[in-house]
Design a protein around this motif. Sequence first.
Motif, mmCIF file in Angstrom:
data_model
loop_
_atom_site.group_PDB
_atom_site.id
_atom_site.type_symbol
_atom_site.label_atom_id
_atom_site.label_comp_id
_atom_site.label_asym_id
_atom_site.label_seq_id
_atom_site.Cartn_x
_atom_site.Cartn_y
_atom_site.Cartn_z
ATOM 1 N N THR A 220 40.957 37.558 37.657
ATOM 2 C CA THR A 220 41.713 36.576 37.376
ATOM 3 C C THR A 220 43.234 36.655 36.746
ATOM 4 O OG1 THR A 220 40.810 36.399 35.826
ATOM 5 C CG2 THR A 220 40.190 35.302 37.414
ATOM 6 N N THR A 221 43.540 37.673 35.605
ATOM 7 C CA THR A 221 44.435 38.362 34.548
ATOM 8 C C THR A 221 45.333 38.452 36.117
ATOM 9 O OG1 THR A 221 43.093 38.519 33.535
ATOM 10 C CG2 THR A 221 45.487 39.383 33.195
ATOM 11 N N THR A 222 46.900 37.993 35.946
ATOM 12 C CA THR A 222 47.903 38.411 36.456
ATOM 13 C C THR A 222 48.556 39.107 35.123
ATOM 14 O OG1 THR A 222 49.351 36.041 35.550
ATOM 15 C CG2 THR A 222 47.901 36.119 38.272
ATOM 16 N N GLY B 298 48.942 35.529 44.558
ATOM 17 C CA GLY B 298 47.497 35.797 43.863
ATOM 18 C C GLY B 298 47.312 36.120 42.795
ATOM 19 N N SER B 299 46.008 36.145 42.198
ATOM 20 C CA SER B 299 45.860 35.858 40.685
ATOM 21 C C SER B 299 44.987 37.716 41.152
ATOM 22 C CB SER B 299 44.219 35.181 39.742
ATOM 23 O OG SER B 299 43.558 34.574 41.331
ATOM 24 N N GLY B 300 44.716 38.695 39.815
ATOM 25 C CA GLY B 300 44.202 39.777 39.647
ATOM 26 C C GLY B 300 44.949 40.430 39.485
ATOM 27 N N GLN C 237 50.906 37.327 32.750
ATOM 28 C CA GLN C 237 49.737 36.765 31.263
ATOM 29 C C GLN C 237 49.486 37.587 30.277
ATOM 30 O OE1 GLN C 237 45.888 35.687 33.725
ATOM 31 N NE2 GLN C 237 46.637 32.866 33.254
ATOM 32 N N PRO D 252 49.360 45.091 40.010
ATOM 33 C CA PRO D 252 48.731 43.549 40.472
ATOM 34 C C PRO D 252 48.230 43.710 41.950
ATOM 35 C CG PRO D 252 51.509 43.941 41.089
ATOM 36 C CD PRO D 252 50.892 45.307 40.037
#
Length: 219
Positions: free
Chosen positions: A166-168, A143-145, A171, A138
Amino acid sequence: MSRRVVVALLGPVTWSPPGVEPARWRTALAEDVVDLLAMLNEVETAVAVTPADRWLADAVVWPGTTVWEVPVPTPDAVFAALSRPGPASVGPGAATGDDQIPGYDQAAVVAADAPDVPGLTLGKLLRPLSSRPVAVAPVEGGGSGLLGVAARLPAPRWLPALDLDTTTPAQVRAAAPHPGDVAVTAGWHRLRGPADLRTLDPAVEGWEATRALLSGRPG
């Protein structure tokens, strides 16, 4: 022994510090990440770019470095390119760009805007692949990404479309048949906005190109 590769994905950079020309900023970040990859042990290293950004790869790679041209700057596109044997381009100084590159067994794709990331952090991204098909690192601080993603090749079909911005991890885990199929490894910060500059530690060795640009020294 598994054939492993770590790939710096030289994707778009949408921000630069005030007074720093965006192309120079992007080049400095990419140069530092590529230099770090060149020091890793027991893995092969490469970079990936879209055809429009081939200039950036040629500006920062070491002689003979493999350069994969991908249609879009995503980990999915990189995994697809690495999964099939075929011709690969090489950086300046290599004898030919038509060598047949065998497919890899494992690959990690990392963002090119983390110039001070420790090599150990990237190594930890590949380590879980001995028992799990996918690992993600991460972006530190929430936050995202993602800092990066690693997978056994060919990448699992259940792997969702991946965007390092944008992917976490959640997800990716949600898409897996079992959440435990995805290892979440140590994160690190990326330089995606003004606040991220505070995360850089001047006492840490490396990131020379980025350091010089921020200090106003000629690059």
